[in-house]
Design an enzyme around this catalytic site. Structure first.
Site, PDB file in Angstrom:
ATOM      1  N   ASP A 395      63.632  45.983  72.659  1.00  0.00           N
ATOM      2  CA  ASP A 395      63.859  45.668  71.254  1.00  0.00           C
ATOM      3  C   ASP A 395      62.960  46.588  70.415  1.00  0.00           C
ATOM      4  OD1 ASP A 395      64.611  44.205  68.915  1.00  0.00           O
ATOM      5  OD2 ASP A 395      62.733  43.094  69.064  1.00  0.00           O
ATOM      6  N   LYS A 396      63.244  46.687  69.114  1.00  0.00           N
ATOM      7  CA  LYS A 396      62.422  47.541  68.257  1.00  0.00           C
ATOM      8  C   LYS A 396      61.419  46.721  67.450  1.00  0.00           C
ATOM      9  CE  LYS A 396      63.731  49.127  64.251  1.00  0.00           C
ATOM     10  NZ  LYS A 396      62.569  48.757  63.386  1.00  0.00           N
ATOM     11  N   THR A 654      68.491  47.656  68.967  1.00  0.00           N
ATOM     12  CA  THR A 654      67.996  47.118  67.699  1.00  0.00           C
ATOM     13  C   THR A 654      69.139  46.747  66.778  1.00  0.00           C
ATOM     14  OG1 THR A 654      66.638  47.628  65.746  1.00  0.00           O
ATOM     15  CG2 THR A 654      67.800  49.471  66.777  1.00  0.00           C
ATOM     16  N   ASP A 656      68.769  47.265  63.530  1.00  0.00           N
ATOM     17  CA  ASP A 656      68.570  48.083  62.334  1.00  0.00           C
ATOM     18  C   ASP A 656      69.652  49.156  62.201  1.00  0.00           C
ATOM     19  OD1 ASP A 656      66.424  46.754  61.375  1.00  0.00           O
ATOM     20  OD2 ASP A 656      64.918  48.094  62.206  1.00  0.00           O
ATOM     21  N   ARG A 744      72.468  48.365  65.148  1.00  0.00           N
ATOM     22  CA  ARG A 744      73.375  47.378  64.551  1.00  0.00           C
ATOM     23  C   ARG A 744      73.928  46.440  65.623  1.00  0.00           C
ATOM     24  NH1 ARG A 744      72.314  47.264  59.186  1.00  0.00           N
ATOM     25  NH2 ARG A 744      72.846  49.172  58.082  1.00  0.00           N
ATOM     26  N   ASP A 774      66.196  38.007  71.390  1.00  0.00           N
ATOM     27  CA  ASP A 774      66.050  38.805  72.609  1.00  0.00           C
ATOM     28  C   ASP A 774      66.138  37.956  73.872  1.00  0.00           C
ATOM     29  OD1 ASP A 774      65.554  41.184  71.110  1.00  0.00           O
ATOM     30  OD2 ASP A 774      63.504  40.511  70.786  1.00  0.00           O
TER      31      ASP A 774
END
Length: 1094
Positions: A395-396, A654, A656, A744, A774
């Site tokens: 994950d970011k 992620t 984002d 996304r 997550d």
């Protein structure tokens, strides 16, 4: 007393009647449904179920079934050459140890359950509060909970000591979040602040059946014929704690194992390690070897009998003995050779893994001072998997970054306010533009108001006047603080309204409706009535969903905003767009009933709410966008560089936007400026498929050219890439890439990607994350790592291992992973080796004992070989052996991959088995040669067959213990003491055994006086020095040849370290001279080449 109402037959919804009622007209209440008790039990066993469940758990393992079968076969009279109990007793000892462990753990669970069930709680009985225990709480009860107390069940908040029925709760027991959350009672029940009010209160509740979704709940309460909806904002979950509120009154909705906390406490999916699977294959192989040896020996017996018995008149009775049949011989030799499969292997591995997990928990190098937390091994079964990782799915936000958000910049029209140098937003021109009435002044005020209003933040005023914002979302808190820094301060939240200080003047803004953020909607909306009486729709969300809902003619605003967003993304900022729409009273009044109807719906509520929101969230005006900075955690680039140097592929998953994800990928060294990015951003299946085909061909070209390449794919394209024929192209391309960035993404897409890589790559996949989104990914991976960060502990609670910071992953894998993998493999191989080394001697002895099945060793010493005399060497190998020093493998990450290749390969397994056979041949025939004439005393006496057996047994114990020292890469005092001590233990045991046990019930009668007979011979003592050393010369010669001609990666690294000065580590390569970099590259290539050969 409160009664419970049964649900109708045609629905699963729960129906509850609150309050006393002398007359119940609803026919559903004539059949009282018994809901779950509030008494909880997390125990695995009870008095009746322990034995069957424990035995079921144990005999799911093939090796236990095998040894049970052997123990039963030994009970057949005269079939077992080793006695009736030599397998059963050690097997029962091992089962007893496992049973005691299970009982101990279950007793701890039961004590914990009893403690929780006995917690006190106040229940309303006949208008008075009576103190009872949690286990007495029933559905429909009215209860009182005081400040700092836990909620005993899932409750509907009826009223509280605060105004408008508000209450503050802490959910750290549920999700790890320590920020306070606000709950608010319905206005129709908030006035019931006394037991007298509750005693006369009656209502009907209809709500959804029990579920594990802690963030979702729907129900309706009917009071005096009027139905009102209540949701998650009115639900108080079991395990949460009341804070900053004197008391609350609540009605019990779900009890015991129906509560959301207990429904979420199910065990994580059972994960089995690759080493365990490979070990099972090796055991199956040895089983067939055992069967083959039994057949060969039985055939040998038949041949010997056929040639010799007719010529020996004194053995003629054996010709007609039914026990001399071929099948009887197969059974006899099958029992004789059964110990080729080590009976103690599983217990030894469990002990080793248990203490390896303790090493991880107590590693001071993985302790984080800031959070006062350390690494936690939540399971020990996957310790070796940490040393075999090939893919990392990360994950970011909160994992690679700190998840400490700071408001940085804001876009208003054509103006881009703020800068990238200051730690937080700092631009005086923003307020100056407002003061002088700039053309963007109105939009600036609107954006600041939206930042201060459109959220779920709870303000908390401290005694010293400090204003603290409590929020479960760091993004929202950052925006509220950012607005406050620009003189728009949110300071009071009341039911259906908020109060903000706007440039020195308090403004009360009425909250008419809130349309919550969801991962599908990717936006949040609030409908407000401002101080002037205007109704406005405030919406904030991702640019992709906001832009497509703007009023026509917004192209110029979109272009300006897009330019600014791309600038923000280039710095890795998180972005949100803000839009507003003015609503007429008539339009809102026409829309509101439909939304209220959707709110009251229990089934398909999410879809109905989304459909209603779509009718309002359109034709909006874009007013601005914000940028929030989330900095990388410390040492993230160095960690990713080291992991990639260890031949581990790192993927970033992620939610984002693409530009932000790419920038973070560059910042954390996941990709480099010379890395070619293969970007997949199509919206249809056909376009995505064609793009993947095109990039597959391009990737093959880049591989031939030796160039690095990485793939970037967004959520829409990923949806198609995981479907149909495109899935194979996507998988093949992704596995060839040096890195993959997926943006996304939804939580389920993360899990799907992990599962795809596991199936296609057939390698160990590790997933690491810090948030609830997550959890699915973590549970889908071979190894799940949770980071205990700002988003709570849900990921850490669902993980196999938890660490405080991402950079600790480097040490967890490179040091603990490589060590545990190498150690556990040595334990397994050594266990196979020592059993074959001893028990294959029975085969060589059979050649000289007419294939009769006669044992060369005394029966009880056979059973005690694994349990006592050679039990400690494999344990110390698994706990104290250091294949390479920790600092060395941290400097040279390529060693990690080399250990994977050489550890448990078929070649390595064959080498150990081959050496075991050679050792057994050497030990038996050298012993046989020494004792060939039997006269080994000055007085001319002989010692018999047990003299040969005990001497051979002694030499085997000495050899296998010294073999452990040879295989140990680093001698420490526990290793030396365990190996030498095991030899001494056998010597002491045989003395006591020969003196004492023959006189206790005839146990070991054959051993009477054997210790003195054996130890009084100088031949024995000279052989004890000569035979083990002569046997181990094979190992010394082979190891020397390999070290000289083909050194292992460890040996290369050690030699390199001795020949050079100290080195500052892999992560500082860029700062070192070119020649030193060249030397390191060269040695890592040699290390990799050497390990691949091995």
């Amino acid at each position: 007393m409160p009664t419970e109402a049964a649900a109708p037959n045609n629905t699963n919804n729960r129906h509850i009647h609150l309050g006393n009622s002398t007359e119940i007209t609803d026919p559903r209440h004539h059949h009282v449904q018994r809901y779950c008790s509030n008494r909880i039990s997390t125990c695995k066993y009870n008095g009746f179920s322990f034995l069957p469940r424990f035995l079921y758990e144990q005999f799911r393992r093939y090796n236990n079934i095998f040894f049970l079968a052997i123990a039963l076969l030994q009970q057949i009279p005269d079939v077992s050459p080793t006695g009736r109990y030599t397998t059963a007793v050690p097997f029962l000892i091992i089962l007893s140890v496992s049973a005691l462990k299970e009982i101990f753990e279950d007793v701890k669970r039961r004590r914990s359950d009893n403690k929780v069930n006995a917690f006190p709680v106040e229940i309303l009985v006949d208008g008075n509060w009576l103190e009872k225990q949690w286990k007495d709480v029933k559905v429909g009860d009215f209860i009182r909970v005081d400040n700092d107390s836990l909620f005993p069940a899932d409750l509907l908040l009826l009223s509280s000591s605060e105004q408008q029925g508000m209450a503050y709760i802490e959910t750290s027991n549920l999700d790890g979040e320590t920020n306070l959350k606000i709950k608010q009672a319905l206005d129709v029940t908030a006035s019931m602040t006394s037991p007298e009010n509750l005693a006369s209160f009656q209502a009907e509740i209809t709500c959804e059946p029990p579920s594990r979704h802690v963030n979702e709940f729907n129900g309706n309460i009917e009071i005096n014929g009027e139905a009102r909806h209540f949701g998650i904002d009115q639900l108080l979950l079991r395990g949460a704690r009341l804070k900053n509120t004197a008391w609350i009154f609540g009605a019990v909705i779900y009890t015991g194992h129906d509560s959301k906390l207990l429904m979420n406490s199910k065990r994580a999916p059972l994960k089995s390690g690759t080493i365990d699977v490979q070990t099972n294959y090796r055991i199956i192989f040895l089983f067939f070897v055992l069967v083959a040896l039994a057949l060969i020996s039985a055939a040998g017996s038949e041949i010997w009998r056929g040639y010799n018995i007719p010529q020996a008149w004194y053995l003629s009775f054996l010709e007609h003995d039914p026990k001399g049949s071929f099948l009887w011989g197969v059974l006899t030799f099958f029992i004789l050779y059964n110990n080729l499969i080590p009976i103690s292997l599983q217990v030894t591995l469990e002990i080793v893994r248990f203490f390896q997990a303790i090493y991880i928990n107590n590693d001071i190098e993985m302790y984080d001072v800031n959070s006062d937390s350390c690494a936690i091994a939540r399971t020990s079964n996957l310790n070796e998997e940490l040393g075999q990782v090939k893919y990392i799915m990360s994950d970011k936000t909160g994992t690679l970054t700190r998840n400490v958000m700071k408001f940085k910049r804001v876009s208003i029209g054509s103006h881009n306010y703020g800068n990238n140098e200051d730690d937080e937003f700092s631009d005086v021109t923003l307020l100056e533009d407002v003061e002088r009435g700039d053309k963007h002044a109105e939009a600036i005020v609107e954006v600041l108001k939206m930042m201060a209003v459109c959220h779920t933040v709870v303000p908390e005023n401290k005694d010293d006047g400090e204003l603290i914002y409590q929020s479960s979302s760091p993004d929202e808190a950052a925006l509220v603080r950012g607005a406050a820094s620009q003189k728009v301060t949110f300071h009071t939240r009341q039911p259906q309204k908020v109060i903000c200080n706007v440039f020195g003047t308090d403004e009360t803004i009425e909250i008419l409706d809130v349309i919550d953020f969801t991962s599908d909607r990717k936006r949040m909306s609030v409908i407000v009535r401002d101080q002037e009486g205007d109704i406005k729709l405030y919406t904030k969300g991702a640019d992709t969903v906001i832009f497509e809902r703007l009023v026509r003619g917004s192209e110029q605003s979109v272009d300006w905003c897009t330019d600014h967003l791309e600038d923000y993304a280039s710095f890795g900022y998180r972005t949100l767009c803000f839009a507003v729409r003015k609503l007429s009273d008539g339009e809102y009044e026409q829309w509101a009933p439909e939304y209220k109807k959707a709110i009251l719906a229990i089934e398909n509520r999410a879809k109905l709410l989304a459909d209603a929101a779509e009718k309002l969230e359109k034709d909006m005006v874009l007013v601005g966008a914000t940028a929030i900075e989330d900095k990388l955690q410390e040492w993230v680039p160095e960690t990713i560089q080291a992991l990639m140097a260890a031949d581990i592929r790192v993927w970033m998953l992620t939610g984002d936007k693409r530009e932000t994800a790419i920038n973070i990928a560059h910042s954390c060294a996941l990709v480099h400026p010379n890395t070619e990015l293969l970007i997949v951003d199509k919206t249809t299946y056909e376009e995505t498929y064609q793009k993947l085909e095109q990039f597959s061909a391009r990737s093959q070209e880049l591989e031939k050219q030796g160039k690095e390449f990485a793939m970037v794919i967004d959520g829409k394209s990923l949806l198609h890439a995981l479907t149909g024929e495109a899935r194979k192209h996507f998988g093949d391309l992704a596995l060839r890439c040096h890195a993959v960035v997926c943006c996304r993404m939804s939580p389920m897409q993360k899990a799907e990607v992990v599962e795809m890589v596991r199936k296609l790559a057939k390698h160990v996949v590790l997933a690491i994350g810090d948030g609830a989104n997550d959890v699915a990914m973590i549970q889908a991976a071979n190894v799940g790592i949770g980071i205990s960060g700002e988003e709570g502990l849900q990921a850490a609670s669902a993980s196999d291992y938890a660490i405080p910071r991402f950079h600790f992953l480097r040490r967890l894998l490179l040091v603990h992973g490589a060590w545990n993998h190498d150690r556990s493999v040595k334990v397994i191989l050594y266990s196979f080796y020592k059993n074959i080394c001893l028990y294959i001697i029975e085969l060589w002895f059979a050649i000289f004992s007419a294939w009769s099945g006669q044992t060369i060793f005394e029966r009880w010493t056979i059973g005690m070989f694994n349990v006592i005399f050679t039990a400690w060497p494999p344990v110390v190998l698994g706990l104290f052996d250091h294949p390479v020093p920790a600092d060395q493998i941290m400097k040279y990450p390529a060693l990690y991959a080399s250990f994977q290749n050489r550890a448990f390969s078929i070649g390595n397994f064959s080498l150990w088995i081959g050496m075991a056979i050679i050792h057994s041949l050497s030990l038996f025939f050298l012993t046989y040669a020494t004792m060939e004439h039997q006269v080994v005393w000055d007085n001319g006496l002989t010692g018999g067959w047990l003299m040969l057996g005990n001497c051979a047994y002694t030499f085997v114990v000495a050899t296998v213990c010294l073999k452990a020292l040879l295989e140990c890469d680093s001698w420490t005092w526990p290793v030396v003491v365990a190996c030498i001590g095991s030899i001494g233990l056998w010597i002491v045991f045989v003395i006591i055994y020969a003196l004492v046990f023959p006189h206790i019930g005839g146990i070991g009668a054959d051993m009477a006086g054997m210790a003195y007979i054996m130890m009084s011979s100088w031949t024995f003592w000279l052989a004890l020095l000569f035979i083990p050393l002569a046997t181990l010369m094979w190992d010394l010669v082979i190891k020397s040849l390999f070290t000289i001609a083909m050194p292992t990666p460890r040996e290369l690294a050690v030699m390199y370290t001795k020949r050079t000065t100290s080195f500052n580590g892999f992560e500082r390569l860029a700062r070192k001279p070119v020649f030193l970099h060249t030397i390191l590259v060269a040695i890592e290539r040699r290390l990799k080449a050497a390990c691949e050969w091995v």
